[in-house]
Every structure is written in structure tokens, then in C-alpha cells.
Scaffold this active site. Sequence first.
Site, PDB file in Angstrom:
ATOM      1  N   GLU A 116      -0.521   0.953   5.467  1.00 34.56           N
ATOM      2  CA  GLU A 116      -0.620   1.601   4.161  1.00 34.56           C
ATOM      3  C   GLU A 116      -0.527   0.556   3.052  1.00 34.56           C
ATOM      4  O   GLU A 116       0.074  -0.502   3.234  1.00 34.56           O
ATOM      5  CB  GLU A 116       0.509   2.647   4.057  1.00 34.56           C
ATOM      6  CG  GLU A 116       0.701   3.315   2.712  1.00 34.56           C
ATOM      7  CD  GLU A 116      -0.472   4.133   2.211  1.00 34.56           C
ATOM      8  OE1 GLU A 116      -1.614   3.668   2.325  1.00 34.56           O
ATOM      9  OE2 GLU A 116      -0.241   5.231   1.672  1.00 34.56           O
ATOM     10  N   ASP A 117      -1.136   0.863   1.928  1.00 33.57           N
ATOM     11  CA  ASP A 117      -1.050  -0.083   0.801  1.00 33.57           C
ATOM     12  C   ASP A 117       0.314  -0.022   0.121  1.00 33.57           C
ATOM     13  O   ASP A 117       1.004  -1.030   0.003  1.00 33.57           O
ATOM     14  CB  ASP A 117      -2.202   0.138  -0.199  1.00 33.57           C
ATOM     15  CG  ASP A 117      -2.318   1.578  -0.700  1.00 33.57           C
ATOM     16  OD1 ASP A 117      -1.575   2.461  -0.222  1.00 33.57           O
ATOM     17  OD2 ASP A 117      -3.162   1.832  -1.580  1.00 33.57           O
ATOM     18  N   PHE A 176       2.850   0.424 -12.147  1.00 34.81           N
ATOM     19  CA  PHE A 176       1.585   0.831 -11.536  1.00 34.81           C
ATOM     20  C   PHE A 176       0.774  -0.430 -11.283  1.00 34.81           C
ATOM     21  O   PHE A 176       0.531  -1.221 -12.193  1.00 34.81           O
ATOM     22  CB  PHE A 176       0.819   1.807 -12.431  1.00 34.81           C
ATOM     23  CG  PHE A 176      -0.239   2.540 -11.662  1.00 34.81           C
ATOM     24  CD1 PHE A 176       0.092   3.632 -10.866  1.00 34.81           C
ATOM     25  CD2 PHE A 176      -1.558   2.106 -11.691  1.00 34.81           C
ATOM     26  CE1 PHE A 176      -0.880   4.292 -10.115  1.00 34.81           C
ATOM     27  CE2 PHE A 176      -2.530   2.765 -10.938  1.00 34.81           C
ATOM     28  CZ  PHE A 176      -2.186   3.856 -10.164  1.00 34.81           C
ATOM     29  N   VAL A 177       0.388  -0.636 -10.024  1.00 33.92           N
ATOM     30  CA  VAL A 177      -0.282  -1.885  -9.653  1.00 33.92           C
ATOM     31  C   VAL A 177      -1.709  -1.648  -9.178  1.00 33.92           C
ATOM     32  O   VAL A 177      -2.067  -0.542  -8.743  1.00 33.92           O
ATOM     33  CB  VAL A 177       0.519  -2.645  -8.563  1.00 33.92           C
ATOM     34  CG1 VAL A 177       1.874  -3.078  -9.085  1.00 33.92           C
ATOM     35  CG2 VAL A 177       0.672  -1.805  -7.303  1.00 33.92           C
ATOM     36  N   ARG A 180      -8.187   4.853   0.724  1.00 29.45           N
ATOM     37  CA  ARG A 180      -9.002   3.672   0.803  1.00 29.45           C
ATOM     38  C   ARG A 180      -8.192   2.405   0.523  1.00 29.45           C
ATOM     39  O   ARG A 180      -8.641   1.303   0.764  1.00 29.45           O
ATOM     40  CB  ARG A 180     -10.151   3.778  -0.235  1.00 29.45           C
ATOM     41  CG  ARG A 180     -11.243   4.722   0.219  1.00 29.45           C
ATOM     42  CD  ARG A 180     -12.211   5.044  -0.903  1.00 29.45           C
ATOM     43  NE  ARG A 180     -11.743   6.248  -1.604  1.00 29.45           N
ATOM     44  CZ  ARG A 180     -12.370   6.777  -2.652  1.00 29.45           C
ATOM     45  NH1 ARG A 180     -13.456   6.202  -3.146  1.00 29.45           N
ATOM     46  NH2 ARG A 180     -11.916   7.872  -3.208  1.00 29.45           N
ATOM     47  N   GLY A 181      -7.001   2.608  -0.020  1.00 21.97           N
ATOM     48  CA  GLY A 181      -6.222   1.485  -0.563  1.00 21.97           C
ATOM     49  C   GLY A 181      -5.871   0.377   0.412  1.00 21.97           C
ATOM     50  O   GLY A 181      -5.613  -0.753  -0.006  1.00 21.97           O
ATOM     51  N   ASP A 214      -6.366   0.651  -6.341  1.00 23.12           N
ATOM     52  CA  ASP A 214      -7.150   0.995  -7.526  1.00 23.12           C
ATOM     53  C   ASP A 214      -6.352   1.693  -8.614  1.00 23.12           C
ATOM     54  O   ASP A 214      -5.283   2.243  -8.375  1.00 23.12           O
ATOM     55  CB  ASP A 214      -8.273   1.946  -7.132  1.00 23.12           C
ATOM     56  CG  ASP A 214      -7.734   3.360  -6.821  1.00 23.12           C
ATOM     57  OD1 ASP A 214      -6.868   3.476  -5.932  1.00 23.12           O
ATOM     58  OD2 ASP A 214      -8.139   4.321  -7.499  1.00 23.12           O
TER      59      ASP A 214
HETATM   60  P1  IMP Z   1       3.164   8.370  -2.257  1.00 19.52           P
HETATM   61  O1  IMP Z   1       2.657   9.529  -1.471  1.00 19.52           O
HETATM   62  O2  IMP Z   1       3.702   8.777  -3.590  1.00 19.52           O
HETATM   63  O3  IMP Z   1       4.141   7.485  -1.510  1.00 19.52           O
HETATM   64  O4  IMP Z   1       1.936   7.554  -2.676  1.00 19.52           O
HETATM   65  C1  IMP Z   1       1.309   6.712  -1.891  1.00 19.52           C
HETATM   66  C2  IMP Z   1      -0.102   6.478  -2.385  1.00 19.52           C
HETATM   67  O5  IMP Z   1      -0.223   6.530  -3.799  1.00 19.52           O
HETATM   68  C3  IMP Z   1      -0.494   5.087  -1.987  1.00 19.52           C
HETATM   69  O6  IMP Z   1      -1.158   5.143  -0.768  1.00 19.52           O
HETATM   70  C4  IMP Z   1      -1.417   4.672  -3.097  1.00 19.52           C
HETATM   71  O7  IMP Z   1      -2.731   5.008  -2.741  1.00 19.52           O
HETATM   72  C5  IMP Z   1      -1.017   5.482  -4.278  1.00 19.52           C
HETATM   73  N1  IMP Z   1      -0.219   4.664  -5.206  1.00 19.52           N
HETATM   74  C6  IMP Z   1       1.120   4.603  -5.304  1.00 19.52           C
HETATM   75  N2  IMP Z   1       1.503   3.724  -6.223  1.00 19.52           N
HETATM   76  C7  IMP Z   1       0.364   3.184  -6.716  1.00 19.52           C
HETATM   77  C8  IMP Z   1       0.103   2.162  -7.690  1.00 19.52           C
HETATM   78  O8  IMP Z   1       1.011   1.564  -8.299  1.00 19.52           O
HETATM   79  N3  IMP Z   1      -1.206   1.883  -7.905  1.00 19.52           N
HETATM   80  C9  IMP Z   1      -2.216   2.515  -7.264  1.00 19.52           C
HETATM   81  N4  IMP Z   1      -2.019   3.447  -6.332  1.00 19.52           N
HETATM   82  C10 IMP Z   1      -0.729   3.787  -6.058  1.00 19.52           C
HETATM   83 MG    MG Z   2      -3.100   5.228  -0.484  1.00 20.59          MG
END
Ligand code: IMP
Ligand code: MG
Length: 178
Positions: free
Chosen positions: A101-102, A154-155, A45-46, A161
Amino acid sequence: MAQRPYVIDQMISAKAIAARIEALAREIEAEFEGTDKLVVVGLLRGSFVFIADLVRELDLPIEVDFLEASSYGDSTESSREVRILKDLRGAIEARDVLVVEDIVDTGHTMHHVSTLLASRKPRRLKTIALLDKPARRELSFKADWTGFEIPDEFVVGYGIDYAQRNRNLPFIGKVRFT
Ligand code: IMP
Ligand code: MG
């Protein structure tokens, strides 16, 4: 899981985000100039706030679709195992596709999603992430466009969220546990 108490310190202002999106939109328009249709795929949802602002900056014929991959749950740690919870509604074969992507963090989500979508044989598949935390990478992945590189924090905010909270903040802030 019970949430530890925290405060949010602003990291990237709403104004800075808007300015960056304008610049990114011009680059995306140049890349996809002449496209018959660009399918903009938001990762739920991000990315919902980011995709909403981005598509309104794009002067291109677009469609919007969404895909949901499994997330962190209520933790601040990635689960590393990526599952598709909601697939695209439309076919993307022979289409121009931009995945929105967020955050790219460990890289597992975008690595998995881009491999999956590439297997459907789009004409062009490009990726954009608002934020990138290169220090956290476990699987090699680099988005074609990145809004901001950020340190290992962590943001929250601007759609992002912590345990489903703080998505409605207009800026990106970092979570500081107190
Ligand atoms: P990855 O698979 O570890 O690259 O994670 C990606 C997903 O983790 C992103 O789409 C976010 O939804 C979540 N995520 C990663 N870092 C953060 C953060 O700092 N705050 C909140 N969600 C995060
Ligand atoms: Mg995400």
C-alpha cells in the site's frame, strides 16, 4: 471539485526512498525465505511505483496481482466507506501474500482489505506501506513493514496523487495550499 492552488515541498527524496526500499526488501526476503511463491498484491493506483521498485529488489519467486479499493475521489478527505472496485485475478488460498500500500491514513482501507484477504485463507498474509500517518488513525491498523512515518500532511509523488495529479514525481512531497 475545483482544485485550490498549491505548491509541492519535497519531504522524502528519491534517494532516501530507494535506500529504504533496499532495507525493507532484505527484511521481506528473510521473512519469506524458502517460499515457493510470494503473491505481491499492489493496491491500485497509489502503490504502482512503490510495488515496481520493491519487486525489483526482491530476490524471491514472486507473482504480482492488483486490487483496487475505492479512494478519496478528488478530495483530501477519506470517504471511510471502502468498496472493492477491482478484485484480484488469482486465488490466494494457501499462498504467501504481501499486500503493498502507498499510505495508511485513517486505516479504513487496509483494515478492510486485510480482513477481506485473510478470509480467503492465505498461508501467510503480510502488509507493507510506504508511508504511515499514525496521527490520522481511526481504525486500528499497523502494517508489518512501514517505509516512513510522516506527520499529518497531504502528500503526493512516487505514485501518490492529489486529484490524479503529481503521481509522476520521483520524490514524496507535501502539498501546501497557497
Ligand atoms: P485510509 O483508508 O484513510 O487509511 O486511506 C488510505 C488511502 O488514502 C491511501 O491508499 C491513499 O490512496 C489515500 N491517501 C491517504 N493519505 C493521502 C495523502 O496524503 N495523499 C494522497 N493520498 C492519500
Ligand atoms: Mg490508496
